[in-house]
Design a protein around this motif. Structure first.
Motif, PDB file in Angstrom:
ATOM      1  N   VAL A 265       0.836  -1.213   0.041  1.00 50.81           N
ATOM      2  CA  VAL A 265       0.083   0.013   0.038  1.00 50.81           C
ATOM      3  C   VAL A 265       0.744   1.161  -0.124  1.00 50.81           C
ATOM      4  CG1 VAL A 265      -1.674   1.267   1.311  1.00 50.81           C
ATOM      5  CG2 VAL A 265      -1.808  -0.947   1.154  1.00 50.81           C
ATOM      6  N   LYS A 266       1.881   1.127   0.900  1.00 48.06           N
ATOM      7  CA  LYS A 266       2.526   2.248   0.902  1.00 48.06           C
ATOM      8  C   LYS A 266       3.573   2.944  -0.486  1.00 48.06           C
ATOM      9  CE  LYS A 266       6.418   4.361   3.754  1.00 48.06           C
ATOM     10  NZ  LYS A 266       7.570   4.066   4.963  1.00 48.06           N
ATOM     11  N   ASP A 267       4.205   1.731  -0.954  1.00 52.14           N
ATOM     12  CA  ASP A 267       4.630   1.909  -2.202  1.00 52.14           C
ATOM     13  C   ASP A 267       4.024   2.030  -3.284  1.00 52.14           C
ATOM     14  OD1 ASP A 267       7.090   1.409  -0.663  1.00 52.14           O
ATOM     15  OD2 ASP A 267       7.154  -0.856  -1.551  1.00 52.14           O
ATOM     16  N   ALA A 268       2.637   1.567  -3.352  1.00 58.89           N
ATOM     17  CA  ALA A 268       1.911   1.853  -4.464  1.00 58.89           C
ATOM     18  C   ALA A 268       1.592   3.240  -4.228  1.00 58.89           C
ATOM     19  CB  ALA A 268       0.640   1.013  -4.242  1.00 58.89           C
ATOM     20  N   ALA A 269       1.091   3.734  -3.139  1.00 55.67           N
ATOM     21  CA  ALA A 269       0.687   5.185  -2.989  1.00 55.67           C
ATOM     22  C   ALA A 269       1.692   6.325  -3.382  1.00 55.67           C
ATOM     23  CB  ALA A 269       0.380   5.324  -1.626  1.00 55.67           C
ATOM     24  N   ALA A 270       3.057   5.863  -2.952  1.00 56.36           N
ATOM     25  CA  ALA A 270       4.191   6.706  -3.460  1.00 56.36           C
ATOM     26  C   ALA A 270       4.189   6.945  -4.708  1.00 56.36           C
ATOM     27  CB  ALA A 270       5.524   6.300  -2.751  1.00 56.36           C
ATOM     28  N   LYS A 271       4.268   5.619  -5.455  1.00 57.78           N
ATOM     29  CA  LYS A 271       4.579   5.474  -6.935  1.00 57.78           C
ATOM     30  C   LYS A 271       3.292   6.164  -7.796  1.00 57.78           C
ATOM     31  CE  LYS A 271       4.993   2.443 -10.919  1.00 57.78           C
ATOM     32  NZ  LYS A 271       4.061   3.373 -11.917  1.00 57.78           N
ATOM     33  N   VAL A 272       2.088   6.098  -7.246  1.00 58.89           N
ATOM     34  CA  VAL A 272       1.046   6.852  -8.167  1.00 58.89           C
ATOM     35  C   VAL A 272       1.315   8.382  -7.844  1.00 58.89           C
ATOM     36  CG1 VAL A 272      -1.416   7.019  -8.205  1.00 58.89           C
ATOM     37  CG2 VAL A 272      -0.584   4.601  -8.113  1.00 58.89           C
ATOM     38  N   ALA A 273       1.468   8.512  -6.362  1.00 57.63           N
ATOM     39  CA  ALA A 273       1.465  10.020  -6.040  1.00 57.63           C
ATOM     40  C   ALA A 273       2.592  10.939  -6.937  1.00 57.63           C
ATOM     41  CB  ALA A 273       1.844  10.324  -4.588  1.00 57.63           C
ATOM     42  N   ALA A 274       3.649  10.219  -7.232  1.00 60.95           N
ATOM     43  CA  ALA A 274       4.854  10.539  -8.083  1.00 60.95           C
ATOM     44  C   ALA A 274       4.500  10.779  -9.585  1.00 60.95           C
ATOM     45  CB  ALA A 274       5.973   9.948  -7.864  1.00 60.95           C
ATOM     46  N   ASP A 275       3.829   9.662 -10.077  1.00 57.06           N
ATOM     47  CA  ASP A 275       3.415   9.613 -11.539  1.00 57.06           C
ATOM     48  C   ASP A 275       2.465  10.780 -11.800  1.00 57.06           C
ATOM     49  OD1 ASP A 275       5.258   7.644 -11.704  1.00 57.06           O
ATOM     50  OD2 ASP A 275       3.627   6.033 -12.000  1.00 57.06           O
ATOM     51  N   MET A 276       1.452  10.858 -10.835  1.00 55.92           N
ATOM     52  CA  MET A 276       0.361  12.012 -10.912  1.00 55.92           C
ATOM     53  C   MET A 276       0.590  13.101 -10.537  1.00 55.92           C
ATOM     54  SD  MET A 276      -2.783   8.947 -11.099  1.00 55.92           S
ATOM     55  CE  MET A 276      -3.963   9.960 -12.001  1.00 55.92           C
ATOM     56  N   GLY A 277       1.604  13.404  -9.773  1.00 56.26           N
ATOM     57  CA  GLY A 277       1.970  14.674  -9.065  1.00 56.26           C
ATOM     58  C   GLY A 277       0.673  15.146  -7.987  1.00 56.26           C
ATOM     59  N   LEU A 278       0.475  14.073  -7.205  1.00 61.40           N
ATOM     60  CA  LEU A 278      -0.487  14.412  -6.498  1.00 61.40           C
ATOM     61  C   LEU A 278      -0.030  14.386  -4.879  1.00 61.40           C
ATOM     62  CD1 LEU A 278      -3.313  11.930  -7.892  1.00 61.40           C
ATOM     63  CD2 LEU A 278      -3.405  14.714  -7.802  1.00 61.40           C
ATOM     64  N   PRO A 279      -0.730  14.785  -3.935  1.00 61.44           N
ATOM     65  CA  PRO A 279       0.023  14.842  -2.444  1.00 61.44           C
ATOM     66  C   PRO A 279      -0.216  13.279  -1.945  1.00 61.44           C
ATOM     67  CG  PRO A 279      -1.853  16.578  -2.710  1.00 61.44           C
ATOM     68  CD  PRO A 279      -1.739  15.582  -3.917  1.00 61.44           C
ATOM     69  N   LYS A 280       1.135  12.861  -1.390  1.00 64.39           N
ATOM     70  CA  LYS A 280       1.083  11.405  -1.031  1.00 64.39           C
ATOM     71  C   LYS A 280      -0.014  10.905   0.029  1.00 64.39           C
ATOM     72  CE  LYS A 280       6.132  11.355  -1.648  1.00 64.39           C
ATOM     73  NZ  LYS A 280       7.763  10.953  -0.848  1.00 64.39           N
ATOM     74  N   ARG A 281      -0.424  11.935   1.029  1.00 65.04           N
ATOM     75  CA  ARG A 281      -1.253  11.674   2.089  1.00 65.04           C
ATOM     76  C   ARG A 281      -2.447  11.472   1.275  1.00 65.04           C
ATOM     77  NH1 ARG A 281      -2.319  11.630   7.261  1.00 65.04           N
ATOM     78  NH2 ARG A 281      -4.056  12.313   7.945  1.00 65.04           N
TER      79      ARG A 281
END
Length: 294
Positions: A265-281
């Protein structure tokens, strides 16, 4: 350029290794030259300059003689032959100093191709850092400086300008633009259409010079201040950061669903946040919800 010399100490002649020395020069006040820049200008075997007249004047102000050294004009319209001449001098063991008309070489400057050529030929490239209009304007703008993008001069065509601004508008970074006095009103009109009305900007003019001016506020406010004025001099426009690209919840969830198949969950969220330019939280909370419902 102010003709007051630096008084902290005279330039010292030193032995320079063969190479291309990128020497930053003042953007206004001649006193903004660094002592190391003066050392390099005194010690180089040759001086390449975007404008040799400006370079000569700067050196005269600070008591740095040209002597019998070559002064090589290198600007936007220089041929490949001029570049090859500089490369040959360096390859033969000479130190060549390159100076822009003002500011830091290679920043919206013809010296870029000169440095690229030297690097491609495995020649030494060094810098004597100093004044930069882009950084000076960022410092006095009052806008966030932790992340910024220098975007150079906007395109002149209206359609190209609209597309250019559309691409830059959502970026979560303070934007730094150069613009000519003749086109500043047109640029502000386009900014007013392309950006949200509360976006803060600063128009910085003639920095470090006698008529230095910084106009800060929302785009509409700055437009109103200069609407009846014909600005002169070098202009830098600083634009507050954007809110990021508009991404639908469905699109984010789709990417999270794919990422969760292979990542925690943590790594998936970090990857998507970086790819889409969204806040990690924001993305992490969505990933937790999706994982608990799985």
């Amino acid at each position: 350029m102010s003709d007051q010399p630096a008084t902290a100490g005279a330039a010292r002649r030193t032995k320079l290794a063969a190479g291309l020395y990128l020497v930053s020069t003042p953007i206004g006040s001649a006193r903004d030259i660094t002592l190391r820049a003066l050392d390099v200008l005194l010690s180089a075997d040759a001086i390449a300059a975007e404008d040799t007249r400006t370079a000569r004047k700067l050196m005269e102000i600070h008591g740095v003689p040209v002597g019998g050294r070559p002064m090589i004009a290198y600007h936007d319209h220089s041929s490949a032959n001029a570049r090859e001449k500089v490369m040959m001098m360096i390859a033969q063991g000479q130190a060549v100093a390159y100076v822009s008309e003002a500011g830091t070489p290679l920043v919206a400057d013809p010296g870029f191709q000169l440095a690229r050529s030297a690097i491609a030929e495995d020649l030494k490239v060094l810098t004597a850092p100093g004044a930069s209009a882009a950084l000076a304007a960022l410092c006095v703008s009052g806008l966030p400086s932790d992340r910024f993008l220098f975007a150079g001069f906007p395109p002149s065509g209206k359609s190209a300008l609209k597309t250019w601004l559309k691409d830059l508008a959502p970026l979560r970074a303070t934007l730094i633009l150069y613009e000519s006095p003749k086109r500043i009103h047109k640029l502000l009109n386009e900014l007013d259409e392309a950006l949200e009305e509360d976006r803060q900007i600063a128009v910085c003019r003639e920095l470090t010079k006698k008529f230095e001016e910084v106009i800060r506020g929302r785009i509409s406010e700055v437009k109103a201040v200069i609407s009846e004025r014909s600005l002169k001099g070098e202009i830098v426009v600083i634009i507050d950061r954007g809110d990021g690209p508009q991404v639908s919840a469905a699109s984010m969830e789709e990417q999270l669903e794919d990422a969760l198949k292979e990542l925690s969950v943590k790594d998936a969220a970090a990857k998507v946040a970086a790819d889409m330019g969204l806040p990690k939280r924001q993305v992490y909370q969505a990933a937790l919800a999706m994982n608990s419902n799985a």
